[in-house]
Design an enzyme around this catalytic site. Structure first.
Site, PDB file in Angstrom:
ATOM      1  CG  HIS A 151       4.670   8.784 -23.710  1.00 42.39           C
ATOM      2  ND1 HIS A 151       4.884   9.013 -25.029  1.00 42.39           N
ATOM      3  CD2 HIS A 151       3.873   7.703 -23.650  1.00 42.39           C
ATOM      4  CE1 HIS A 151       4.260   8.101 -25.733  1.00 42.39           C
ATOM      5  NE2 HIS A 151       3.643   7.299 -24.920  1.00 42.39           N
ATOM      6  CB  CYS A 190      -8.253   9.808 -29.951  1.00 41.96           C
ATOM      7  SG  CYS A 190      -6.866  10.506 -30.837  1.00 41.96           S
TER       8      CYS A 190
HETATM    9  C1  PEP Z   1      -3.000  13.846 -28.903  1.00 38.51           C
HETATM   10  O1  PEP Z   1      -2.040  14.521 -29.264  1.00 38.51           O
HETATM   11  O2  PEP Z   1      -4.061  14.334 -28.457  1.00 38.51           O
HETATM   12  C2  PEP Z   1      -2.929  12.378 -28.964  1.00 38.51           C
HETATM   13  C3  PEP Z   1      -3.988  11.637 -28.761  1.00 38.51           C
HETATM   14  O3  PEP Z   1      -1.724  11.832 -29.219  1.00 38.51           O
HETATM   15  P1  PEP Z   1      -0.535  11.722 -28.148  1.00 38.51           P
HETATM   16  O4  PEP Z   1      -1.057  12.169 -26.825  1.00 38.51           O
HETATM   17  O5  PEP Z   1      -0.090  10.308 -28.154  1.00 38.51           O
HETATM   18  O6  PEP Z   1       0.496  12.644 -28.712  1.00 38.51           O
END
Ligand code: PEP
Ligand code: MG
Length: 752
Positions: free
Chosen positions: A360, A675
């Site tokens: 994160h 995304c």
């Molecule tokens: C992903 O898993 O690619 C995503 C966009 O969500 P996160 O990175 O917040 O888990």
């Protein structure tokens, strides 16, 4: 046996240095296995030899002196074979070599295990016995476990040694490239737990903030103590250990204690942490002076209370730094909340010893456009306040660079700035490829975005608003009203474009400080929609807060993360209906309007590939999270630096799945965007275009560059290059695409 093993491992971990760790290990292993000798030989790769560095059983005169060339003797044989060698009669083995100086004449049996870290041979661990003895399987696994434990200690010590020896530190230290870009600044090391001995006497002009922070810390410690006392008395009403916390409680509630600290802050202009240290040390000195045992015992209480206050104040340590000077934040584990605590204007880079490209903090660093390197092994105390060159693109740092290296990096930083200025000039132009194809570029966000209002309109939406980020920055679950506040602010600031709010995606590597989920296997555990469906009130209140915040606006879309089954989609959707009906009931008859949001789900778990047709009728759109999709397809923890070399979104399996999803959703005529981080990367985005994707959502820092590139490429040509490749040899595919980019003069963006 297991208890013995655990004890040895504990003593190896706790040993203050490698020498003591090895000594503890040989003595205790010899004793536990009832052997006559246990020794460690460490590799000296430059000289291609092993050196005897620790032994209980061999002559102590030989320790540190005896060396064996690679391949020589049984030790060399273990190193060469890289496997366990277990011999009841070692002397009859062709590789046996007699070394008179070590005094091993009397040993017949030999059990040797290689010490290996990250595929690198570091040494050999040997157990020997006078009588012929074939060590059994459990002896073997005992010393294999110890060798593995010792390996990480040796690797760590060697790395520290090397750095301390080469005090110039001029060699780059490799880590994981977590957020692109370069910077040069001084290191600011952040420790989560402030140790009283390490607190410096730091002065400040902002005494009011310090007094306020101290008062908050007192309040928080009191809360902790109350909880502890309650827990103890509930578990066992007669338990008198709660008394100790009553004493602590009395101490922090004692007016004179707080007053003395506040006085030290205001009169001596001390930081709160420094004042706590000063006053508590004075108290400890006075208590220790007395003859009474009771008084001396109280010093422990004062120390503990001080430590509790310091740990609550540790975040305010950030403010003890001169925040007008640029810094590179360095910590054992950088958290997302720590990142936002440091003012943007001074935070130039991030170095985290733990974490990986998709943890994160790394995602936050990218969204804040701050270069970051994760998973480096460096001694925190040594780097503090040193100048660091950080290269987030290469994933390395250089501590105390010499002036030539520093100049070189400053030149790179200037060039990159120039390139960014170039691409940003075209930010507001339409995104159409040279063969006339329209591509939509949206933004990934989680914090309020530092963007000019007119530029926002040249985005095709906010494709992913990670609601866990504002949750992460709170000290307890935000209420529905509080949530409505931050959703409303966000929706209003992007009122002219669609905003896709994702429901809470906590668990895994995203932990809320006030709602920790402790699991053995968190990535496969209680995260995302699994958790919010089990706690429906969380999901319901998120939905309602989002809906209320969207009243009068037309731009809210909602999606759910970490979906595995059609039932989860069904249930999440039913709950959205409930929330919508509830909000509509409240506002009906008042002439107010509320649009039912478009509803989508993320494709992050491989099972989704096989249930797309069942899920499609229940949703308006899909969004592919390549970060998690890669993690789950390859079974590689995205935040574990030990396996980060295996985390590869260009793995043929990942690419084939992405191609397959595009085909299936086209056949189902369902809207899809990507995304995950892959689409903000130039090579990743090109491959995705070739697979047919036309909507991408990415960090602000990538948007201008990606738009600039799309306007200059021929998507038809790229598609043909990709179609000509069977996706078995991804390297050759990347090479072909890179050659194409070279032809059109855009190669420099590929490696950037
Ligand atoms: C992903 O898993 O690619 C995503 C966009 O969500 P996160 O990175 O917040 O888990
Ligand atoms: Mg995800």
């Amino acid at each position: 046996m297991l208890t013995l093993l655990r004890k040895i491992i504990e003593s190896v971990i706790a040993a203050p240095n490698l020498h003591d760790a090895m000594h503890n290990l040989v003595v205790k292993t010899k004793e536990s296995l009832n052997a006559d000798c246990c020794s460690i030989y460490l590799a000296e790769p430059n000289e291609k030899r092993f050196r005897l560095v620790s032994s209980d059983g061999l002559s102590q005169d030989a320790v540190g002196k005896t060396v064996l060339q690679y391949g020589d003797g049984l030790v060399g044989y273990v190193g060469k074979k890289l496997e366990v060698i277990n011999l009841a009669d070692a002397t009859s083995h062709p590789n046996f070599k007699y070394l008179p100086e070590v005094g091993e004449d009397c040993f017949h049996s030999f059990l040797g295990v290689p010490i290996v870290d990250q595929r690198q041979l570091l040494g050999v661990l040997v157990v020997q016995q006078k009588e012929p003895r074939k060590f059994n399987e459990s002896d073997e696994s005992f010393i294999v476990t110890l060798a593995a434990q010792l390996a990480s200690k040796v690797a760590h010590a060697q790395m520290l040694n090397q750095m301390k020896l080469e005090n110039s530190f001029s060699k780059p230290v490799k880590g994981i490239a977590a957020s692109n870009g370069q910077c040069v600044a001084r290191a600011f090391v952040w420790y989560p737990q402030l140790d009283m001995d390490h607190v410096a006497m730091v002065h400040t002009d902002d005494i009011y903030t310090q007094i306020e922070l101290f008062r908050q810390a007192i309040f928080q410690v009191q809360l902790d103590l109350d909880t502890l006392m309650l827990r103890i008395s509930q578990a066992s009403p007669k338990n008198d250990s709660a008394e100790i916390f009553e004493i602590y409680s009395m101490m922090i509630n004692d007016e004179s204690f707080s007053e003395r600290i506040i006085k030290a802050i205001s009169e001596q202009k001390l930081m709160a942490v420094s004042a706590v240290k000063q006053i508590c040390e004075e108290m400890i000195a006075r208590l220790s002076d007395g003859d009474s045992k009771y008084m001396q015992d109280r010093t422990v209480d004062v120390k503990d209370v001080a430590q509790r206050l310091l740990s609550k104040l540790s975040h305010s340590q950030v403010q003890s730094y001169d925040l007008n000077t640029p810094i590179i934040l360095v910590a054992e584990e950088v958290s997302a909340s720590l990142l936002v605590e440091i003012p943007n204007k001074v935070l130039k880079g991030v170095v985290s010893l733990k974490g990986s490209v998709n943890s994160h903090a790394a995602i936050m660093a990218r969204s804040l456009n701050i270069p970051a390197v994760m998973g480096v092994e460096i001694p925190l105390d040594v780097v503090d306040k040193k100048t660091i060159v950080l290269d987030g693109t290469k994933g390395e740092i250089i501590i105390e660079p010499d002036s030539a290296v520093r100049d070189e990096y400053e030149e790179i930083i200037r060039r990159n700035r120039h390139m960014q200025e170039l691409v940003e000039k075209e930010f507001c132009k339409p995104v159409v490829s040279i063969d006339g194809q329209i591509v939509k570029i949206a933004l990934n966000a989680g914090l309020n975005v530092d963007m000019k209002q007119n530029e926002k309109e040249f985005l095709d939406g906010v494709g992913l608003y990670r609601t866990e980020i504002p949750f992460l920055l709170q000290s307890s679950f935000p209420t529905e009203v509080e949530q409505q506040g931050f959703y409303s602010e966000f929706l209003n600031s992007f009122s002219r474009i669609p905003v896709c709010m994702r429901t809470l995606d906590v668990g895994g590597d995203k932990q809320l400080p006030y709602f920790r989920i402790d699991e053995i296997n968190p990535a496969l555990g209680w995260r995302g929609v699994r958790m919010t469906l089990d706690n429906q009130s969380i999901l319901l209140s998120q939905y309602k807060a989002m809906l209320r915040a969207s009243e009068g606006l037309e731009n809210l879309n909602i999606m759910i993360p970490m979906v595995t089954s059609a039932d989860e989609v069904r249930n999440a959707r039913l709950l959205l209906d409930d929330a919508y009906n509830e909000v509509i009931d409240e506002i009906k008859g008042e002439g107010r309007t509320l649009r039912y949001p478009k509803f989508g789900v993320m494709i992050e778990v491989p099972s989704m590939l096989f249930i797309l047709d069942e899920v499609a009728p229940m949703v308006d759109f899909f969004s592919i999270g390549t970060n998690d999709l890669t993690q789950y397809l390859l079974a590689v923890d995205r935040s574990n630096s030990k396996v980060s070399h295996l985390y590869n979104p260009y793995h043929p399996a990942v690419l084939k799945v992405l191609r397959e999803i595009s085909k299936k959703l086209e056949a189902l005529d369902k809207k899809v965007d990507v995304c995950g981080e892959l689409c903000g990367n130039v090579m990743g985005m090109i491959i995705l275009l070739a697979f047919g994707y036309r909507i991408f959502s990415m960090n602000l820092s990538s948007i201008a560059k990606i738009k600039y590139i799309i306007r200059r490429i021929d998507i038809g040509r790229i598609t043909r290059i990709v179609e000509d490749n069977d996706l078995k040899d991804v390297e050759s595919l990347k090479k072909a695409l890179s050659d194409y980019m070279d032809d059109i003069g855009l190669q420099r963006f590929i490696n950037e």
